[in-house]
Design a protein around this motif. Structure first.
Motif, PDB file in Angstrom:
ATOM      1  N   VAL A 221      -2.457   0.420  -4.467  1.00 59.55           N
ATOM      2  CA  VAL A 221      -2.787  -0.902  -3.610  1.00 59.55           C
ATOM      3  C   VAL A 221      -2.382  -1.916  -4.748  1.00 59.55           C
ATOM      4  CG1 VAL A 221      -4.333  -2.235  -2.461  1.00 59.55           C
ATOM      5  CG2 VAL A 221      -4.367   0.069  -1.906  1.00 59.55           C
TER       6      VAL A 221
ATOM      7  N   PHE B 170      -0.779  10.459  -5.405  1.00 59.29           N
ATOM      8  CA  PHE B 170      -1.477   9.347  -5.392  1.00 59.29           C
ATOM      9  C   PHE B 170      -1.648   8.439  -4.451  1.00 59.29           C
ATOM     10  CE2 PHE B 170       2.734   7.793  -6.796  1.00 59.29           C
ATOM     11  CZ  PHE B 170       3.024   6.636  -6.634  1.00 59.29           C
ATOM     12  N   THR B 171      -2.567   7.450  -4.761  1.00 59.73           N
ATOM     13  CA  THR B 171      -2.729   6.230  -3.742  1.00 59.73           C
ATOM     14  C   THR B 171      -2.767   5.007  -4.419  1.00 59.73           C
ATOM     15  OG1 THR B 171      -4.158   7.466  -2.262  1.00 59.73           O
ATOM     16  CG2 THR B 171      -4.204   5.137  -2.002  1.00 59.73           C
TER      17      THR B 171
ATOM     18  N   HIS C 140      -5.907   8.900  -8.345  1.00 60.68           N
ATOM     19  CA  HIS C 140      -5.321  10.273  -8.114  1.00 60.68           C
ATOM     20  C   HIS C 140      -6.257  10.902  -7.411  1.00 60.68           C
ATOM     21  CE1 HIS C 140      -2.742   9.982 -12.123  1.00 60.68           C
ATOM     22  NE2 HIS C 140      -2.145   9.109 -11.121  1.00 60.68           N
TER      23      HIS C 140
ATOM     24  N   GLU D 175       0.924  -1.195  -0.010  1.00 60.08           N
ATOM     25  CA  GLU D 175       0.153   0.075  -0.041  1.00 60.08           C
ATOM     26  C   GLU D 175       1.083   1.395  -0.007  1.00 60.08           C
ATOM     27  OE1 GLU D 175      -2.803  -0.068   2.955  1.00 60.08           O
ATOM     28  OE2 GLU D 175      -3.078  -2.156   3.255  1.00 60.08           O
ATOM     29  N   LEU D 176       0.447   2.274  -0.832  1.00 65.80           N
ATOM     30  CA  LEU D 176       1.336   3.516  -0.891  1.00 65.80           C
ATOM     31  C   LEU D 176       0.236   4.617  -0.876  1.00 65.80           C
ATOM     32  CD1 LEU D 176       3.706   2.719  -4.198  1.00 65.80           C
ATOM     33  CD2 LEU D 176       4.262   2.827  -1.372  1.00 65.80           C
ATOM     34  N   GLU D 177       0.688   5.490   0.038  1.00 67.10           N
ATOM     35  CA  GLU D 177      -0.398   6.899   0.099  1.00 67.10           C
ATOM     36  C   GLU D 177       0.570   7.933   0.031  1.00 67.10           C
ATOM     37  OE1 GLU D 177      -3.577   7.192   2.916  1.00 67.10           O
ATOM     38  OE2 GLU D 177      -3.312   5.103   3.484  1.00 67.10           O
TER      39      GLU D 177
ATOM     40  N   PRO E 243      -7.626  12.208  -4.220  1.00 68.18           N
ATOM     41  CA  PRO E 243      -6.977  12.230  -2.579  1.00 68.18           C
ATOM     42  C   PRO E 243      -7.999  11.690  -1.648  1.00 68.18           C
ATOM     43  CG  PRO E 243      -7.658  14.524  -3.256  1.00 68.18           C
ATOM     44  CD  PRO E 243      -7.743  13.535  -4.445  1.00 68.18           C
TER      45      PRO E 243
ATOM     46  N   GLU F  85      -9.746   6.081  -0.207  1.00 67.48           N
ATOM     47  CA  GLU F  85      -8.754   5.356   0.984  1.00 67.48           C
ATOM     48  C   GLU F  85      -8.354   3.987   0.649  1.00 67.48           C
ATOM     49  OE1 GLU F  85      -8.237   6.726   3.669  1.00 67.48           O
ATOM     50  OE2 GLU F  85      -9.056   8.769   3.646  1.00 67.48           O
ATOM     51  N   THR F  86      -7.205   3.619   1.135  1.00 73.49           N
ATOM     52  CA  THR F  86      -6.614   2.343   0.669  1.00 73.49           C
ATOM     53  C   THR F  86      -7.543   1.102   1.133  1.00 73.49           C
ATOM     54  OG1 THR F  86      -5.192   2.225   2.756  1.00 73.49           O
ATOM     55  CG2 THR F  86      -4.218   2.781   0.447  1.00 73.49           C
TER      56      THR F  86
END
Length: 302
Positions: A259, A256-257, A274, A250-252, A276, A279-280
């Motif tokens: 998974v 961008f986010t 993209h 997982e990247l926040e 915001p 949520e992951t």
């Protein structure tokens, strides 16, 4: 379902190294230890559940090549799904390589006329002005191929170009891959994602994406899929070295986010958003809810 893949080319062109990198998860630094292939090495690689790649790595020494084209001709060239012919970009025997290639092409036309043909101009990292060199090599190969449809790639084990080539090749072996692409686009809309990418679990080759050709609304790197494959495989290798297993990522970040999670027993899915507000946790719930459907799709596709 088995698909026969012929991997051919002159001795030392890099066939076994790329096979090791793609299918055995070995890093490029380990390929120097590999010896030359003797005659034919067959490997059965389970790619997507019931899809098995019957990979024939054919030794490129002259004596073996002559045997493939005479006494072993029908055995080598029958029931082929794809032939991948590898050319060393720095070879000093290009005329001989082209002669063998044309003979292999004749064998393919006789015994597997519907087989796909892919040509890899390999070790591109060794040349200056690679774009110019590749353009010239590509022109020569297209001329030698004649009327047979063929796709030419420039590749190196030290960048993402090899993943791009092999992903494109394997994609042609997956029946109805467009079905997966269509459902990935729907899944991307549900997740409010900019893009969704489906990877094969072991090789991390790209199976399908939600991206539509000609869509310029998202200004993203053209090599993003292959670069991601390369990075994830390197990370998985690092996990193995410390005796840990890779499961999810997982990247926040501000822009961008993302998974990366298991989609089916044979695939991973990467979801990039993209927005915001996404949520992951919400992405992971959507992945979990989509798993059953994608298991069914994978079964129907294969």
């Amino acid at each position: 379902m088995k698909k026969k893949v012929l991997l051919m080319g002159a001795s030392g062109s890099g066939k076994t190294s790329m096979r090791s990198l793609i299918f055995s998860n070995n890093p490029a630094s380990m390929t120097a230890r590999l010896g030359a292939t003797i005659d034919v090495e067959q490997n059965h690689v389970r790619f997507l559940g019931d899809l098995i790649l019957n990979l024939w790595d054919c030794g490129g020494q002259d004596a073996f090549m002559d045997g493939y084209l005479t006494t072993q001709r029908s055995t080598i060239f029958q029931h082929v799904g794809v032939m991948i012919y590898v050319f060393d970009v720095e070879t000093t025997e290009m005329n001989k390589d082209l002669e063998y290639y044309r003979d292999c092409l004749d064998g393919l036309r006789s015994h597997s006329k519907d087989a796909g043909v892919f040509l890899l101009v390999h070790k591109m990292d060794l040349v200056k002005n690679p774009a110019d060199v590749f353009a010239k090599k590509r022109k020569d190969l297209v001329t030698a191929t004649g009327d047979t449809p063929a796709t030419v790639f420039g590749t190196s084990i030290y960048d993402e170009s090899l993943y791009k080539a092999w992903s494109s090749i394997v994609h042609t072996l997956i029946p109805n891959a467009a079905v997966l692409t269509k459902h990935l686009r729907t899944f991307a809309q549900i997740c409010s994602a900019a893009e969704v990418v489906l990877f094969e679990r072991t090789t991390f080759l790209v199976i399908a994406t939600s991206h539509q050709e000609g869509d310029t609304s998202n200004d993203m790197m053209p090599t993003r899929y292959e670069r991601t494959s390369e990075l994830i495989k390197a990370f998985k290798h690092s996990c193995t070295r410390v005796r840990e297993e890779f499961h999810t990522l997982e990247l926040e970040l501000p822009d961008f986010t993302a998974v990366l999670d298991e989609m089916t027993r044979n695939t991973y899915v990467l979801v990039v958003a993209h927005n915001p507000h996404v949520e992951t946790a919400a992405i992971k719930i959507n992945v979990r809810m989509a798993r059953k459907r994608f298991e069914e799709l994978q079964g129907d596709t294969l």
